[in-house]
Design a protein around this motif. Structure first.
Motif, PDB file in Angstrom:
ATOM      1  N   ALA A   1      32.377  51.782  40.843  1.00 43.25           N
ATOM      2  CA  ALA A   1      32.048  51.888  39.416  1.00 43.25           C
ATOM      3  C   ALA A   1      33.254  52.325  38.600  1.00 43.25           C
ATOM      4  O   ALA A   1      33.507  51.807  37.500  1.00 43.25           O
ATOM      5  N   THR A   2      34.031  53.267  39.132  1.00 47.57           N
ATOM      6  CA  THR A   2      35.229  53.743  38.431  1.00 47.57           C
ATOM      7  C   THR A   2      36.269  52.640  38.318  1.00 47.57           C
ATOM      8  O   THR A   2      36.867  52.424  37.245  1.00 47.57           O
ATOM      9  N   LEU A   3      36.489  51.926  39.416  1.00 45.43           N
ATOM     10  CA  LEU A   3      37.460  50.832  39.406  1.00 45.43           C
ATOM     11  C   LEU A   3      37.030  49.715  38.469  1.00 45.43           C
ATOM     12  O   LEU A   3      37.868  49.094  37.789  1.00 45.43           O
ATOM     13  N   LEU A   4      35.734  49.451  38.433  1.00 43.51           N
ATOM     14  CA  LEU A   4      35.213  48.396  37.563  1.00 43.51           C
ATOM     15  C   LEU A   4      35.474  48.721  36.091  1.00 43.51           C
ATOM     16  O   LEU A   4      35.922  47.861  35.309  1.00 43.51           O
ATOM     17  N   LYS A   5      35.240  49.962  35.710  1.00 46.39           N
ATOM     18  CA  LYS A   5      35.489  50.384  34.315  1.00 46.39           C
ATOM     19  C   LYS A   5      36.982  50.355  33.996  1.00 46.39           C
ATOM     20  O   LYS A   5      37.408  49.867  32.949  1.00 46.39           O
ATOM     21  N   PHE A   6      37.785  50.877  34.929  1.00 41.77           N
ATOM     22  CA  PHE A   6      39.224  50.963  34.716  1.00 41.77           C
ATOM     23  C   PHE A   6      39.837  49.569  34.586  1.00 41.77           C
ATOM     24  O   PHE A   6      40.653  49.298  33.691  1.00 41.77           O
ATOM     25  N   SER A   7      39.440  48.658  35.478  1.00 39.99           N
ATOM     26  CA  SER A   7      39.984  47.298  35.445  1.00 39.99           C
ATOM     27  C   SER A   7      39.541  46.560  34.185  1.00 39.99           C
ATOM     28  O   SER A   7      40.319  45.782  33.605  1.00 39.99           O
ATOM     29  N   THR A   8      38.310  46.795  33.741  1.00 36.22           N
ATOM     30  CA  THR A   8      37.816  46.150  32.521  1.00 36.22           C
ATOM     31  C   THR A   8      38.618  46.605  31.301  1.00 36.22           C
ATOM     32  O   THR A   8      39.000  45.786  30.455  1.00 36.22           O
ATOM     33  N   ILE A   9      38.883  47.913  31.209  1.00 33.47           N
ATOM     34  CA  ILE A   9      39.652  48.450  30.077  1.00 33.47           C
ATOM     35  C   ILE A   9      41.072  47.898  30.079  1.00 33.47           C
ATOM     36  O   ILE A   9      41.596  47.463  29.041  1.00 33.47           O
ATOM     37  N   LEU A  10      41.717  47.886  31.255  1.00 32.22           N
ATOM     38  CA  LEU A  10      43.090  47.367  31.350  1.00 32.22           C
ATOM     39  C   LEU A  10      43.153  45.895  30.973  1.00 32.22           C
ATOM     40  O   LEU A  10      44.068  45.457  30.254  1.00 32.22           O
TER      41      LEU A  10
ATOM     42  N   LEU B   1      46.047  39.647  36.594  1.00 33.72           N
ATOM     43  CA  LEU B   1      46.814  40.847  36.930  1.00 33.72           C
ATOM     44  C   LEU B   1      45.959  42.102  37.001  1.00 33.72           C
ATOM     45  O   LEU B   1      46.229  42.998  37.808  1.00 33.72           O
ATOM     46  N   PHE B   2      44.910  42.202  36.168  1.00 33.53           N
ATOM     47  CA  PHE B   2      44.224  43.481  36.024  1.00 33.53           C
ATOM     48  C   PHE B   2      42.717  43.473  36.256  1.00 33.53           C
ATOM     49  O   PHE B   2      42.118  44.547  36.323  1.00 33.53           O
ATOM     50  N   SER B   3      42.088  42.306  36.370  1.00 35.75           N
ATOM     51  CA  SER B   3      40.625  42.304  36.464  1.00 35.75           C
ATOM     52  C   SER B   3      40.145  42.623  37.878  1.00 35.75           C
ATOM     53  O   SER B   3      40.928  42.733  38.819  1.00 35.75           O
ATOM     54  N   PHE B   4      38.841  42.725  38.020  1.00 31.15           N
ATOM     55  CA  PHE B   4      38.197  43.135  39.264  1.00 31.15           C
ATOM     56  C   PHE B   4      37.964  41.923  40.155  1.00 31.15           C
ATOM     57  O   PHE B   4      37.483  40.885  39.715  1.00 31.15           O
ATOM     58  N   HIS B   5      38.285  42.053  41.423  1.00 31.63           N
ATOM     59  CA  HIS B   5      38.060  41.054  42.464  1.00 31.63           C
ATOM     60  C   HIS B   5      38.762  39.728  42.147  1.00 31.63           C
ATOM     61  O   HIS B   5      38.171  38.778  41.624  1.00 31.63           O
ATOM     62  N   VAL B   6      40.033  39.666  42.476  1.00 32.73           N
ATOM     63  CA  VAL B   6      40.856  38.485  42.228  1.00 32.73           C
ATOM     64  C   VAL B   6      41.344  37.920  43.556  1.00 32.73           C
ATOM     65  O   VAL B   6      41.684  38.666  44.472  1.00 32.73           O
ATOM     66  N   HIS B   7      41.378  36.589  43.653  1.00 25.25           N
ATOM     67  CA  HIS B   7      41.887  35.902  44.841  1.00 25.25           C
ATOM     68  C   HIS B   7      43.316  35.422  44.596  1.00 25.25           C
ATOM     69  O   HIS B   7      43.753  35.284  43.454  1.00 25.25           O
ATOM     70  N   GLU B   8      44.030  35.099  45.682  1.00 22.57           N
ATOM     71  CA  GLU B   8      45.375  34.529  45.543  1.00 22.57           C
ATOM     72  C   GLU B   8      45.333  33.213  44.781  1.00 22.57           C
ATOM     73  O   GLU B   8      46.215  32.901  43.972  1.00 22.57           O
ATOM     74  N   LYS B   9      44.273  32.419  45.040  1.00 24.33           N
ATOM     75  CA  LYS B   9      44.167  31.080  44.451  1.00 24.33           C
ATOM     76  C   LYS B   9      43.974  31.126  42.942  1.00 24.33           C
ATOM     77  O   LYS B   9      44.181  30.118  42.256  1.00 24.33           O
ATOM     78  N   THR B  10      43.594  32.288  42.412  1.00 26.99           N
ATOM     79  CA  THR B  10      43.308  32.390  40.981  1.00 26.99           C
ATOM     80  C   THR B  10      44.556  32.227  40.135  1.00 26.99           C
ATOM     81  O   THR B  10      44.458  32.037  38.920  1.00 26.99           O
ATOM     82  N   ILE B  11      45.738  32.250  40.737  1.00 26.70           N
ATOM     83  CA  ILE B  11      46.967  32.029  39.980  1.00 26.70           C
ATOM     84  C   ILE B  11      46.971  30.634  39.363  1.00 26.70           C
ATOM     85  O   ILE B  11      47.716  30.363  38.410  1.00 26.70           O
TER      86      ILE B  11
END
Length: 515
Positions: free
Chosen positions: A317-326, A360-370
């Motif tokens: 939950a903390t990481l989700l909020k932090f990544s969303t704000i960033l 760069l900053f969102s939650f749950h990213v794959h390598e392919k998302t580049i």
């Protein structure tokens, strides 16, 4: 005089027909030529080949065809006796499910055993591989390649770019190495979703905002990662619609776009709107928060800084909020500028910056998302060829751990060598080319060579077995941060110098027309 005018119009009509036939012939030749590298990449291995019990993305796509073909639509996203969600359960939006069903119908006709319910897990015959590879090529022919051709002529032709340069631009988009390695090597259908995005951009540039909005919603309904582009589309269309002195007309244009967006979503999700449980289950499957902050060694902020901060030890939950704000803070400057000073080029940079923020900053990213930030950059290939090729090189390099695991090492090295050679040729052919730019490209190429040499000649320390993989991620991440910062700076730069797009205005009065 009338006879002469009729003859001139007749000649002009014949010349136009001849030109149209020429365009059609050129288009067909280019499309057919772009199929060869797809087949050459496709003969290699794919994700999870011969690796039970879960195999990989190839098996996931095949399994989705199996599920959508043999189970009721109400069970596609639910855990049942026939649909074990722990074994590659559907976690993409509904258009992917419909696509899987349509391709599955053809596959079932070709070989019913290939998609037999529960009994076909891990099915890896040569016929199955050929069919699945062919379905990806079909997706490119149906969506991605026509979309690229439309964009090239929509964006560059009015600028006076010659036909030969437009052909080169299309060829690059058609054989974009990163996309080919992921779709035709690793195995996915990104060409479908990205093709829909390119169509959306093209129609918006044609002043067909409603049609463009439909295509963008369809891209999201095919793959939820295309939400990375949503802020750029929102700010651009809002700024474009609002820059009129006609207040009522501006509100009406915004209302029409909003109505079309909502209606398209409702039509796509209609079979799942029968109950609240159904639609919530689909959304739950589309956004799997439980999977964690990132996957494998992706070249984003979280993975690259994980040795220093150990992010995965924090609560989800903390990481989700932090990544969303960033993420929000990182794309907001680009989006606001896009709304205040909308232009076509600024829109492409806005798409690049917004998607890069999510990568760069969102939650749950794959390598392919580049692939998502790489798409709008690739669309600007004729504006800044060296920068785009440089970005493509480091994007391909960032995916090496994934591609090596999938057995796509040979196409990877061919791609890297080809990109380095083209960059060398372009830099050498330009007079008075920036020395700083040349040093930067040289640093990138030297770093890629050194890291590959290190992984071949030395084993990682026993205490840190993933150290070399992390090195790939960190090296790529540093490049991506520089590209992201420069892209934002350049958007602000062109925002103040480039002429704004023409905005719809109210029709002149009859008195003004008479004057």
């Amino acid at each position: 005089k009338q006879w002469y005018q009729r003859r001139v119009r007749g000649c002009q009509s014949k010349m136009q027909q001849h030109n149209n036939k020429g365009w059609f012939t050129v288009s067909c030749i280019l499309v057919l030529a772009s199929l060869l590298p797809r087949f050459l990449v496709g003969i290699h291995s794919y994700s999870g080949e011969g690796k039970p019990p879960m195999f990989g993305d190839f098996e996931a796509q095949r399994h989705w065809m199996e599920i959508t073909l043999h189970t009721p639509i109400s069970e596609w996203y639910h855990n049942t006796t026939k649909n074990d969600l722990l074994y590659w359960g559907l976690d993409y939006p509904v258009l992917t499910a419909y696509w899987s069903y349509a391709i599955g119908l053809v596959g079932d006709y070709v070989n019913p055993h290939m998609l037999e319910l529960t009994k076909s897990r891990g099915y890896e015959s040569l016929q199955c591989k050929a069919f699945m590879r062919g379905s990806v090529v079909f997706g490119d022919l149906l969506f991605y390649l026509p979309a690229c051709w439309i964009f090239i002529n929509t964006y560059y032709k009015p600028k006076g770019v010659s036909l030969d340069k437009r052909i080169l631009g299309f060829v690059f988009l058609a054989v974009q190495p990163a996309l080919l390695l992921v779709d035709h090597g690793h195995f996915q259908y990104n060409g479908v979703s990205l093709g829909l995005v390119v169509l959306a951009i093209s129609f918006i540039f044609k002043e067909r905002n409603l049609i463009g909005s439909v295509f963008f919603v369809l891209s999201i309904c095919y793959k939820q990662m295309n939400l990375y582009y949503a802020p750029a589309f929102f700010f651009y269309l809002l700024g474009k619609s609002w820059k009129s002195k006609d207040f009522v007309g501006s509100v009406w244009r915004i209302f029409k776009i909003g109505f079309v967006v909502i209606a398209t979503f409702l039509i796509c999700f209609a079979p799942f709107l029968v109950s609240q449980e159904q639609i919530l289950q689909v959304i739950h499957r589309m956004f799997p928060v439980a999977r964690g902050l990132y996957e494998d060694k992706v070249a984003n902020f979280w993975c690259s800084t994980s040795p220093l901060f150990r992010w995965k030890e924090f609560e989800v939950a903390t990481l989700l909020k932090f990544s969303t704000i960033l993420t929000l803070l990182s794309f907001l400057p680009s989006g606001l500028l896009l709304m205040v000073r909308p232009s076509e080029k600024s829109f492409l940079f806005g798409l690049l910056n917004c998607s890069f923020s999510f990568f760069l900053f969102s939650f749950h990213v794959h390598e392919k998302t580049i692939l998502l930030p790489l798409l709008p950059a690739s669309l600007m290939i004729l504006d800044s060829s060296i920068s785009v090729l440089w970005f493509t090189l480091i994007s391909v390099f960032s995916m090496f751990p994934l591609l090596q695991k999938d057995g796509v090492g040979v196409p990877y090295f061919v791609s890297v060598v080809s990109l380095v050679w083209i960059l060398y040729y372009l830099v050498k052919s330009k007079e008075n080319f920036s020395k700083l730019y040349t040093i930067g490209i040289g640093f990138t190429v030297l770093g890629i060579f050194d890291i590959h040499a290190l992984t071949v000649l030395r084993s990682p320390p026993a205490r840190y077995p993933d150290l070399w993989l992390l090195l790939f991620a960190v090296f790529s991440f540093l490049h991506f941060v520089i590209i992201f910062c420069y892209s934002n700076y350049y958007q602000w730069k062109i925002g103040s110098s480039e002429k704004e797009i023409s905005k719809p205005t109210s029709k002149p009065s009859e008195s003004k027309k008479k004057k």
